[in-house]
Scaffold this active site. Structure first.
Site, short mmCIF file in Angstrom:
data_model
loop_
_atom_site.label_atom_id
_atom_site.label_comp_id
_atom_site.label_asym_id
_atom_site.label_seq_id
_atom_site.Cartn_x
_atom_site.Cartn_y
_atom_site.Cartn_z
N MET A 43 0.83 -1.19 0.00
CA MET A 43 0.00 0.00 0.00
C MET A 43 0.88 1.25 0.00
O MET A 43 2.00 1.24 0.48
CB MET A 43 -0.91 0.02 1.23
N CYS A 44 0.36 2.33 -0.50
CA CYS A 44 1.12 3.57 -0.69
C CYS A 44 0.91 4.51 0.49
O CYS A 44 0.08 4.29 1.37
CB CYS A 44 0.67 4.25 -1.98
N ARG A 45 1.69 5.59 0.49
CA ARG A 45 1.53 6.68 1.45
C ARG A 45 1.47 7.98 0.66
O ARG A 45 2.17 8.14 -0.35
CB ARG A 45 2.69 6.75 2.43
N VAL A 55 4.24 8.31 -2.31
CA VAL A 55 5.27 7.27 -2.42
C VAL A 55 4.55 5.94 -2.62
O VAL A 55 3.56 5.65 -1.97
CB VAL A 55 6.21 7.23 -1.19
N ASN A 114 -4.36 5.30 -2.58
CA ASN A 114 -3.78 4.23 -1.78
C ASN A 114 -4.83 3.14 -1.65
O ASN A 114 -5.93 3.39 -1.15
CB ASN A 114 -3.38 4.74 -0.39
#
Length: 264
Positions: free
Chosen positions: A1-3, A86, A112
């Site tokens: 998963m992204c931030r 990110v 995300n």
């Protein structure tokens, strides 16, 4: 998963949030605390608004912590509205075209989460995208597909209807094709005048989303940038947060939201 993070308020240099906080976005790219995976090293991107109507965009496949260009740009770019992201891939390749944010005309979008069992529904969902927007789809992610669906369903004229319809269509097609993995959708969208952040999931585990308002700005983040936990407010599951240029903030259930993001 992204931030990811978004900022709206008095102009600041991007490094103020991307690099400087104790738990900055670059720090989260190495050591995320509320993500499924602690490392988000499959590329990054920044998008920002200035005097022009359309946003600037810089995306790269290097990890955010390992790109000197990002540090230089963040030191020099000053903006009153920007996105930073990110990436941790959920299956699609690491390429510049798959890095967030995505841009179309005056819009920025980042995400995300994931469409559960994406290969089962990818073809049918892509077939729903209008030719105008399909021609601008350069990557292969479910995130960019979601953005194209929003545009197809009228993002420019009725954004909240477009968001609702996109969620409904994705979940319907997943159900019809026997997808068992959940739809996780914590995303952020801007038309250059306001910010709309959505926290949604088809199960009871939507990815985290927080916001904080101080005198001259509002920040919306995947996870807090510092340890001042009392100052960060969690967005409720299946709710949408709206932040206008005047920094008015409201939160509504996503499937009945009206918000401050009008037609652009």
């Amino acid at each position: 998963m992204c931030r990811w993070l978004s900022y709206i308020g008095d102009p600041v240099y991007l490094e103020k949030l991307v690099f400087e906080p104790r738990h900055s976005l670059v720090e989260q790219s190495l050591h995320a605390e509320q993500a499924k995976t602690p490392t988000n090293g499959d590329g990054f991107g920044i998008g920002w608004y200035d005097e022009r109507k359309t946003p600037g965009l810089y995306r790269e496949i290097l990890p955010a912590w390992n790109d000197p260009n990002l540090r230089s740009l963040a030191h020099h770019i000053r903006s009153g509205m920007f996105f930073a992201h990110v990436r941790a891939s959920t299956g699609t390749e690491t390429s510049r075209t798959n890095c967030h944010p995505f841009a179309h005309d005056n819009y920025l979008f980042m995400h995300n989460g994931q469409i559960g069992d994406y290969p089962l529904v990818r073809r049918v969902l892509e077939a729903m995208i209008d030719d105008e927007f399909y021609a601008t789809r350069h990557g292969t992610t479910d995130s960019e597909l979601i953005f194209c669906l929003m545009l197809t369903f009228g993002l420019r004229t009725d954004p909240h209807r477009a968001i609702r319809k996109t969620i409904e269509v994705v979940e319907r097609e997943m159900k019809d094709r026997g997808a068992t993995a959940p739809f996780r959708f914590t995303a952020c969208l801007s038309n250059g005048e306001s910010v709309c952040a959505i926290r949604h999931a088809s199960d009871d585990k939507p990815p985290s989303l927080y916001w904080r308002k101080r005198g001259d700005h509002v920040i919306v983040v995947s996870e807090p940038l510092d340890t001042e936990s009392d100052s960060w407010i969690a967005v409720a599951p299946n709710h949408t947060l709206h932040v206008c240029r005047d920094l008015n903030v409201c939160e509504e259930p996503t499937l009945s939201a009206t918000g401050c993001m009008g037609a652009a």
